[in-house]
Design an enzyme around this catalytic site. Structure first.
Site, mmCIF file in Angstrom:
data_model
loop_
_atom_site.group_PDB
_atom_site.id
_atom_site.type_symbol
_atom_site.label_atom_id
_atom_site.label_comp_id
_atom_site.label_asym_id
_atom_site.label_seq_id
_atom_site.Cartn_x
_atom_site.Cartn_y
_atom_site.Cartn_z
ATOM 1 N N GLY A 19 1.654 -5.145 2.068
ATOM 2 C CA GLY A 19 2.420 -3.709 1.918
ATOM 3 C C GLY A 19 2.240 -2.963 3.087
ATOM 4 N N ARG A 23 3.882 5.394 2.814
ATOM 5 C CA ARG A 23 3.651 6.799 2.404
ATOM 6 C C ARG A 23 2.270 7.411 2.565
ATOM 7 N NH1 ARG A 23 5.979 6.294 -3.282
ATOM 8 N NH2 ARG A 23 6.034 3.898 -2.791
ATOM 9 N N ASP A 113 -4.006 -2.489 -4.107
ATOM 10 C CA ASP A 113 -4.018 -0.869 -4.304
ATOM 11 C C ASP A 113 -3.962 -0.366 -5.917
ATOM 12 O OD1 ASP A 113 -1.345 -1.833 -5.260
ATOM 13 O OD2 ASP A 113 -0.195 -0.938 -3.627
ATOM 14 N N GLU A 165 13.121 -4.708 -12.654
ATOM 15 C CA GLU A 165 12.724 -3.689 -11.573
ATOM 16 C C GLU A 165 13.631 -2.386 -12.205
ATOM 17 O OE1 GLU A 165 10.088 -3.988 -9.455
ATOM 18 O OE2 GLU A 165 10.026 -5.521 -10.947
ATOM 19 N N ASN A 387 -50.993 19.694 7.278
ATOM 20 C CA ASN A 387 -50.152 21.041 7.018
ATOM 21 C C ASN A 387 -49.709 21.393 8.326
ATOM 22 O OD1 ASN A 387 -49.978 23.267 4.864
ATOM 23 N ND2 ASN A 387 -49.960 24.227 7.013
ATOM 24 N N ALA A 433 -52.456 28.652 16.275
ATOM 25 C CA ALA A 433 -50.971 28.825 16.350
ATOM 26 C C ALA A 433 -50.430 29.364 17.550
ATOM 27 C CB ALA A 433 -50.685 30.298 15.208
HETATM 28 C C1 UD1 Z 1 5.781 -4.362 -8.398
HETATM 29 C C2 UD1 Z 1 6.351 -5.236 -9.345
HETATM 30 C C3 UD1 Z 1 6.941 -4.233 -10.556
HETATM 31 C C4 UD1 Z 1 5.609 -3.465 -10.986
HETATM 32 C C5 UD1 Z 1 4.926 -2.967 -9.837
HETATM 33 C C6 UD1 Z 1 3.506 -2.266 -10.319
HETATM 34 C C7 UD1 Z 1 7.926 -6.974 -8.610
HETATM 35 C C8 UD1 Z 1 9.140 -7.511 -8.024
HETATM 36 N N1 UD1 Z 1 7.664 -5.559 -9.054
HETATM 37 O O1 UD1 Z 1 6.661 -3.483 -7.856
HETATM 38 O O2 UD1 Z 1 7.404 -4.821 -11.959
HETATM 39 O O3 UD1 Z 1 5.814 -2.664 -12.151
HETATM 40 O O4 UD1 Z 1 4.634 -3.858 -8.899
HETATM 41 O O5 UD1 Z 1 3.009 -1.703 -9.619
HETATM 42 O O6 UD1 Z 1 6.926 -7.647 -8.380
HETATM 43 N N2 UD1 Z 1 3.428 -6.752 -1.431
HETATM 44 C C9 UD1 Z 1 2.917 -7.847 -0.762
HETATM 45 N N3 UD1 Z 1 3.709 -8.362 0.136
HETATM 46 C C10 UD1 Z 1 5.121 -8.039 -0.101
HETATM 47 C C11 UD1 Z 1 5.618 -7.081 -1.151
HETATM 48 C C12 UD1 Z 1 4.330 -6.442 -1.662
HETATM 49 O O7 UD1 Z 1 1.721 -8.116 -0.400
HETATM 50 O O8 UD1 Z 1 6.073 -8.631 0.597
HETATM 51 C C13 UD1 Z 1 2.009 -6.315 -2.219
HETATM 52 C C14 UD1 Z 1 1.967 -4.757 -1.958
HETATM 53 O O9 UD1 Z 1 1.145 -4.508 -0.731
HETATM 54 C C15 UD1 Z 1 1.379 -4.201 -3.359
HETATM 55 C C16 UD1 Z 1 1.880 -5.150 -4.266
HETATM 56 O O10 UD1 Z 1 2.330 -6.263 -3.640
HETATM 57 O O11 UD1 Z 1 -0.054 -4.011 -3.267
HETATM 58 C C17 UD1 Z 1 3.021 -4.543 -5.117
HETATM 59 O O12 UD1 Z 1 4.058 -4.278 -4.180
HETATM 60 P P1 UD1 Z 1 5.029 -3.052 -4.268
HETATM 61 O O13 UD1 Z 1 6.142 -2.894 -3.163
HETATM 62 O O14 UD1 Z 1 4.263 -1.596 -4.575
HETATM 63 O O15 UD1 Z 1 5.646 -3.375 -5.675
HETATM 64 P P2 UD1 Z 1 6.690 -2.606 -6.631
HETATM 65 O O16 UD1 Z 1 8.027 -2.256 -5.947
HETATM 66 O O17 UD1 Z 1 5.899 -1.490 -6.972
HETATM 67 CA CA CA Z 2 3.707 -0.362 -5.626
#
Ligand code: UD1
Ligand code: CA
Length: 485
Positions: A19, A23, A113, A165, A387, A433
């Site tokens: 991801g 932010r 994360d 979701e 010393n 000294a």
């Molecule tokens: C996801 C879950 C949600 C859960 C939440 C918990 C799905 C569809 N939803 O939502 O149900 O409550 O996590 O935190 O799975 N990532 C990738 N590649 C991608 C997308 C995401 O590696 O294409 C990784 C991100 O880096 C992150 C994790 O997957 O570490 C979760 O992705 P994020 O986009 O935060 O998912 P949420 O929308 O929060």
């Molecule tokens: Ca997340």
């Protein structure tokens, strides 16, 4: 951290870390930001190792090279899989799973994360998956504010039927306070079949991993949940406020662990101990103590107040007050501080002292040797029980190169001495000294290297007539005591 030794390994574990982490507003990948002194990805790998995966893959995408480089060094057992474009969690798992080829067994999915997830909780999730003979088991938590998370939808008998979701949820589903942590155990075969079916007709136009669970339900396969009592373990980091919040909690957990192990922490709110620090029993940490890196502290030592030790070894019963140290070794019963700066390669023997306003770099201070006040000791070996007087400076740098200095055992260096390196002062010598020492001093000698004193008679009356000093001189001459009382 305890690991149940009898637990069978899982076939594979995939950590999602592709991801963008927008932010965070950072040039550094989100998963490389640290919590309790360890990167979030480092914590994820640590937890993963608790279930002994036979295949460990980290899915990288955003800042992929940075993350791969980190893994290469800190978790060489992990492979990386590239998810060049992020089309959702389902797509990410596909990217991790495909290169693994054919295998059967369990596939655990976690996030890069979610730093507080523990090895114990992952083990419990895997145990639950096995006991219930599930096709999918999801880690869930009940939280006061489920906004933003996927919700666990259960039927009247309590069986999980789907994960919705936040953005796809209707008003009644939004009321559900049981959330999806995003951490699961899948049967490999079910996972492959489910991923192959994934569409992207949802609010975010992404392939949702959560839909694999719905797929298992539709095929009447057993789907279960494991509810953790500790929602901290499921919390993810999206911005720096959340990072600080989880860092504080991770630190609090480290402090609790050490207090349970016999360490006195006078003020937990101002004390930091990062993940890889080691402490003996009856160590006392005074307020404002920060211990990080591979720092270790021996039994009964007292650290602080206001002390930061990084990669530093402290022996038993030592005392280290208001000190900054990096890559230093402090022997047992040694006394350091206050206001002491120990730089890389500073080594104090047992019972040695580096006192107030003393800086030490790449130097050994032998057993029982003392540098009590206002000194700079660089590239120097000081023998045992020597010393070194107040204000001694080792001039170790000639502007081009650094040179070494030797002070032999039980020698006595007078206050205000400058030792111009390279120079050797043998064992059993005295230095007067105020000397500036440029040549070797043989054992048993006194080295004196300073201008002889001369007094210019009557100079004040002649050259400073009319000043208060001249008045005092006159008064002294007329018989009052020399200090003018
Ligand atoms: C996801 C879950 C949600 C859960 C939440 C918990 C799905 C569809 N939803 O939502 O149900 O409550 O996590 O935190 O799975 N990532 C990738 N590649 C991608 C997308 C995401 O590696 O294409 C990784 C991100 O880096 C992150 C994790 O997957 O570490 C979760 O992705 P994020 O986009 O935060 O998912 P949420 O929308 O929060
Ligand atoms: Ca997340």
């Amino acid at each position: 951290m305890s690991e149940s030794p009898d637990q069978q390994p899982v076939a594979a574990l995939i950590i999602l870390a592709a991801g963008a982490g927008t932010r965070m507003k950072s040039r550094k990948s989100k998963v490389l930001h640290e919590v309790a002194g360890r990167s979030m990805l480092g914590w994820a790998v640590h937890a993963a190792n608790g279930v002994h995966p036979q295949r460990l893959s980290v899915v990288v995408g955003h800042l992929a090279e940075q993350v791969s480089e980190y893994l290469h060094e800190f978790a060489p057992e992990a492979t990386t899989a590239l998810q060049a474009e992020q089309h959702g969690t389902g797509h990410a798992v596909k990217c991790g799973l495909d290169p693994m080829g054919e295998f059967s067994g369990e596939v655990v999915v976690t996030y890069g994360d979610v730093p507080l997830l523990s090895a114990e909780t992952l083990q419990a999730l895997v145990s639950e998956h096995r006991t219930a003979a599930n096709a999918v088991t999801v880690l869930t938590a009940r939280v006061p504010d489920p906004t933003g998370y996927g919700r666990i939808v259960r039927d009247a008998s309590g069986r999980i039927v789907e994960i919705v979701e936040d953005r796809d949820a209707d008003e009644s589903q939004k009321q559900i306070d049981e959330i999806n942590s995003g951490i699961y155990v899948f049967d490999a075969e079910l996972l492959r079949a489910g991923l192959a079916q994934l569409g992207s007709s949802n609010a975010q136009g992404e392939q949702y991993l959560t839909d694999v669970l719905g797929y298992a339900v539709s095929r009447d396969l057993p789907v279960g949940g494991y509810v953790t009592e500790d929602p901290w373990e499921t919390e993810g980091v999206n911005d720096r406020q959340q990072l600080a919040r989880l860092d504080r909690e991770a630190n609090r957990r480290q402090l609790v662990r050490w207090m349970k192990a016999g360490v006195t922490i006078v003020d937990p709110l101002s004390t930091r101990i990062t993940a890889d620090v080691g402490l003996g029993i009856d160590v006392t940490l005074q307020p404002g103590t920060i211990l990080s890196g591979a720092t270790t502290v021996g039994d009964g030592a007292e650290i602080g107040p206001d002390t930061r030790l990084h990669d530093t070894e402290v022996g038993a019963e030592a005392s280290v007050i208001r000190t900054e140290a990096n890559l230093a070794v402090i022997g047992e019963r040694a006394v350091v501080g206050p206001f002491t700066y120990l730089r890389p390669g500073a080594e104090l023997g047992a019972g040695a002292k580096a006192g107030a306003f003393v800086e030490v770099k790449a130097s050994t201070i032998g057993e029982g040797a003392k540098v009590p006040h206002l000194s700079y000791i660089g590239d120097t070996t000081i023998g045992e029980r020597a010393n070194v007087g107040a204000g001694t400076i080792v001039a170790n740098y000639d502007g081009v190169a650094k040179h070494r200095t030797l002070i032999g055992k039980a020698s006595f260096i007078g206050c205000g001495t400058t030792l111009i390196a390279p120079v050797e002062v043998a064992a059993g010598t005295y230095i007067a000294a105020g000397s500036t020492i440029t040549e070797a001093v043989p054992a048993g000698d006194l080295g004196v290297a300073r201008g002889r004193q001369r007094n210019v008679e009557g100079w004040v009356a002649k050259r400073r007539a009319g000043t208060r000093t001249a008045a005092a001189a006159e008064e002294a001459a007329s018989g009052s005591s020399p200090v003018g009382e």
